[in-house]
Design an enzyme around this catalytic site. Sequence first.
Site, PDB file in Angstrom:
ATOM      1  N   HIS A 132      22.710  18.475  50.768  1.00  0.00           N
ATOM      2  CA  HIS A 132      21.927  17.354  51.135  1.00  0.00           C
ATOM      3  C   HIS A 132      20.408  17.809  50.434  1.00  0.00           C
ATOM      4  CE1 HIS A 132      24.703  16.006  53.604  1.00  0.00           C
ATOM      5  NE2 HIS A 132      24.739  16.371  54.563  1.00  0.00           N
ATOM      6  N   HIS A 206      21.845  10.192  57.435  1.00  0.00           N
ATOM      7  CA  HIS A 206      22.796  10.961  57.865  1.00  0.00           C
ATOM      8  C   HIS A 206      22.987  10.566  59.592  1.00  0.00           C
ATOM      9  CE1 HIS A 206      25.637  14.504  58.996  1.00  0.00           C
ATOM     10  NE2 HIS A 206      25.024  14.929  57.817  1.00  0.00           N
ATOM     11  N   GLU A 343      28.900   8.539  56.014  1.00  0.00           N
ATOM     12  CA  GLU A 343      27.489   8.980  55.247  1.00  0.00           C
ATOM     13  C   GLU A 343      28.035   7.741  53.588  1.00  0.00           C
ATOM     14  OE1 GLU A 343      26.874  13.622  54.603  1.00  0.00           O
ATOM     15  OE2 GLU A 343      27.787  13.215  56.838  1.00  0.00           O
TER      16      GLU A 343
END
Length: 378
Positions: A132, A206, A343
């Site tokens: 991420h 997210h 996501e």
Amino acid sequence: MRYSLLIFLMIVFSCTPSEKAENEKQLSIEIKEWGKLPNGQTVQLFTLSNANGVSLSITNYGGIVTSIFAPDREGKLSDVTLGFDNLEGYLKETPYFGAIVGRYGNRIANGTFTLDGNTYTLAKNNGKNHLHGGEKGFDKVVWDAEKIEGKDQVGVQLSYLSKDREEGYPGNLNVTVTYTLNTKNQWKIDYKATTDKKTVVNLTNHAYFNLTGEPKNAVLNHELSIAASHFLPVDSTLIPLGELKEVSGTPFDFIIPKKIGSRVEEDDTQLNYGRGYDHCWVFDDQSGKMKFAASVFEPASGRLMNVYTTEPAVQFYGGNFLNGTLIGKGGTPYQFRTGMCLETQHYPNSPNQPEFPSTVLNPGEVYQSSTIYEFITK
Ligand code: GLA
């Protein structure tokens, strides 16, 4: 006299329905200061609302969606996303609640990749892998924000310049993420990015959803469908093995809506690696056009969330790392599997797996991606 009365009545009756229509269209945006970062920088909160009662609150810190109010089948509004009551909560520890994730959403194996013979080294912030966007990804930076007011939508446009070598990635990346809410209860996200040097990009949001509106409940009764006949099996560190596996006959089959909890406890190597669902599903429609991607239905409240996207895949994460230690909004401890994420994105580790759709962005090109989360009832 009689004639003027008639005219008066005509005006009244002709105005009423159109006024009603006008009300139904009503959209508003409210902006307030939300808090300060340790360096003194002020952060704002934008609240987008429509006349159906749907509202989204967004802070320009991390582009985090802090609340999503959506009606149940009786019209009762509840917050259907996980998060914290205030900025301080997000500054302490958060598993990316509601945030923009980038420059590369999901994992890059061993925190490294090569472009044109140059090797780039990234933070290994997830075991031996990069996750991420690194230590300080797009979820932890302050975005410039501008409101958008249109006829059928309101929104906020967030912009951020990610400098060359920020978190190890090459190229100055100019990113714009636009969140809008429309009269059809659709939250739309439009991502755009350009670079001055060859780089990789994979942006997503997210948000964790719990459509019961009461996140003390697990999401295991939510009925999920994903328009994907394949998923990406992973190794024990959640890096794709490379093959696309058919979901048919496995606990990964959500082609027809199925309760998330129906097979999650099965003894399956892939489920064991993910501690449950934490995998990437590959959509059957790989056209890059906006298409139906997934839906989540919560039978007790009647809330139904439809997801549409231009992306080729979605990481369905079932909240397996929530364990009650994070105290969320209203003092609720977020227990195991009390939130789920869809996501939308490209495949994990694409920079190292050339057989996957490319996540490379070249100078002169525009990265573009859109996703819609729609909140209705059934
Ligand atoms: C992603 C990952 C999960 C987990 C969460 C954050 O969705 O795939 O493994 O890291 O983010 O907790």
